[in-house]
Enzyme design. Structure first.
Site, PDB file in Angstrom:
ATOM      1  N   ASN A 112      10.580   2.319   2.735  1.00  0.00           N
ATOM      2  CA  ASN A 112      10.143   0.942   2.994  1.00  0.00           C
ATOM      3  C   ASN A 112      10.890  -0.093   2.163  1.00  0.00           C
ATOM      4  O   ASN A 112      10.471  -1.245   2.077  1.00  0.00           O
ATOM      5  CB  ASN A 112       8.635   0.820   2.765  1.00  0.00           C
ATOM      6  CG  ASN A 112       7.850   1.531   3.852  1.00  0.00           C
ATOM      7  OD1 ASN A 112       8.313   1.638   4.985  1.00  0.00           O
ATOM      8  ND2 ASN A 112       6.672   2.031   3.512  1.00  0.00           N
ATOM      9  N   HIS A 118       0.817  -1.213   0.000  1.00  0.00           N
ATOM     10  CA  HIS A 118       0.000   0.000   0.000  1.00  0.00           C
ATOM     11  C   HIS A 118       0.854   1.268   0.000  1.00  0.00           C
ATOM     12  O   HIS A 118       0.430   2.299  -0.523  1.00  0.00           O
ATOM     13  CB  HIS A 118      -0.926  -0.003   1.220  1.00  0.00           C
ATOM     14  CG  HIS A 118      -1.790   1.216   1.328  1.00  0.00           C
ATOM     15  ND1 HIS A 118      -2.888   1.409   0.523  1.00  0.00           N
ATOM     16  CD2 HIS A 118      -1.693   2.327   2.122  1.00  0.00           C
ATOM     17  CE1 HIS A 118      -3.450   2.573   0.823  1.00  0.00           C
ATOM     18  NE2 HIS A 118      -2.742   3.147   1.779  1.00  0.00           N
ATOM     19  N   ASP A 119       2.042   1.204   0.588  1.00  0.00           N
ATOM     20  CA  ASP A 119       2.876   2.402   0.717  1.00  0.00           C
ATOM     21  C   ASP A 119       4.298   2.102   0.248  1.00  0.00           C
ATOM     22  O   ASP A 119       5.259   2.205   1.016  1.00  0.00           O
ATOM     23  CB  ASP A 119       2.872   2.886   2.172  1.00  0.00           C
ATOM     24  CG  ASP A 119       3.503   4.265   2.335  1.00  0.00           C
ATOM     25  OD1 ASP A 119       3.637   4.984   1.317  1.00  0.00           O
ATOM     26  OD2 ASP A 119       3.869   4.627   3.477  1.00  0.00           O
ATOM     27  N   LEU A 120       4.422   1.741  -1.019  1.00  0.00           N
ATOM     28  CA  LEU A 120       5.739   1.433  -1.576  1.00  0.00           C
ATOM     29  C   LEU A 120       6.504   2.742  -1.774  1.00  0.00           C
ATOM     30  O   LEU A 120       6.231   3.508  -2.686  1.00  0.00           O
ATOM     31  CB  LEU A 120       5.598   0.689  -2.902  1.00  0.00           C
ATOM     32  CG  LEU A 120       6.913   0.183  -3.506  1.00  0.00           C
ATOM     33  CD1 LEU A 120       7.591  -0.827  -2.594  1.00  0.00           C
ATOM     34  CD2 LEU A 120       6.668  -0.431  -4.891  1.00  0.00           C
ATOM     35  N   ASN A 121       7.452   2.999  -0.879  1.00  0.00           N
ATOM     36  CA  ASN A 121       8.257   4.208  -0.992  1.00  0.00           C
ATOM     37  C   ASN A 121       9.702   3.903  -0.610  1.00  0.00           C
ATOM     38  O   ASN A 121      10.026   2.790  -0.193  1.00  0.00           O
ATOM     39  CB  ASN A 121       7.675   5.350  -0.150  1.00  0.00           C
ATOM     40  CG  ASN A 121       7.691   5.044   1.340  1.00  0.00           C
ATOM     41  OD1 ASN A 121       8.734   4.703   1.916  1.00  0.00           O
ATOM     42  ND2 ASN A 121       6.544   5.168   1.990  1.00  0.00           N
TER      43      ASN A 121
END
Length: 258
Positions: A185, A179-182
């Site tokens: 991470n 959900h928060d591929l940054n």
């Protein structure tokens, strides 16, 4: 798509309004208090911490064979505008639907696929009538830093960028949606092996029957990652990221096949 938790590896517990699962293969003296920072503080077992929406605690657990395990303890906090109003309470619609249960099950599933992600250790859900709070214990990736910390200090070789792209492709090929591929991470360890962390609100998306939908969420995932690199580039004075780096990452993604 909901995942089930293996009864061979994990045991369920329930104490009053607290419920959850823990790894019976790793913990032989489980207590729900292990999901509280104070438990580890009292044992002088806190090895570090990190600040995000809240404090993430790094802890050390010694099992009955005196083998040390490095774990991460995280409390679930809301983000965005809602997080400023309701800090850490979520609407309760069943234990299996809680964020902790869903992330725990997804981590467990990814372990069966041998994907480079944290191993689930334990979680608890504290129910308060119509709402709940939750905490998660997972394994810590040893000797690793996130890409923001690394790129603030040095340039990465092309083969590492390709490996990052190929690793993301491995998750996508298995239908794993982050959900928060940054850039925070994605971790690299001291051998420059790639890991993905923080799968809160992640999902298993198996939509091979609809190739258009399948391609759309994967493309959106990658676009989010690119935006995060550009955000850090514009914020940090020395941030070693270029258009060429992104194209090399994409080459690694596109060329990887299982």
């Amino acid at each position: 798509m909901n995942q089930t938790i293996s009864s061979e590896q994990f045991a369920q517990f329930s104490q009053g309004n607290i419920s959850g699962f823990f790894s019976k293969n790793l913990i032989d003296d489980f207590s729900a208090k292990m999901l509280e920072p104070s438990y580890w503080q009292q044992k002088n077992a806190v090895t570090g911490s990190a600040q995000g929406r809240g404090t993430t605690w790094f802890v050390a657990y010694n099992d009955s064979n005196n083998i040390s395990h490095a774990w991460v303890l995280r409390h679930y906090y809301r983000g965005g505008l809602m997080g400023k109003i309701i800090n850490d309470s979520y609407w309760f619609s069943g234990f299996a639907n809680t964020r902790a249960a869903r992330e725990f099950a997804l981590l467990s599933h990814m372990q069966t696929l041998q994907l480079p992600a944290p191993e689930p250790i334990a979680y608890r859900v504290i129910r308060h009538r119509l709402t709940y709070q939750a905490d998660l214990l997972s394994s810590r990736i040893q000797n690793a830093q996130d890409l923001v910390a690394i790129l603030s200090k040095k340039i990465l070789a092309d083969n590492v960028w390709q490996r990052i792209g190929a690793t993301i492709k491995r998750f996508h090929q298995q239908g794993i949606y982050h959900h928060d591929l940054n850039s925070h991470n994605i971790l690299l360890d001291d051998k420059e092996q790639v890991f993905l962390i923080d799968f809160d609100r992640g999902e298993l998306r198996q939509s091979k029957a609809d190739l258009t939908t399948d391609a759309r969420w994967k493309h959106a995932n990658m676009a989010r990652l690119q935006r995060s690199f550009l955000k850090e580039f514009n914020k940090i004075t020395q941030f070693n990221f270029t258009k060429k780096n992104w194209q090399t990452l994409l080459t690694g993604y596109q060329n990887h096949t299982d």
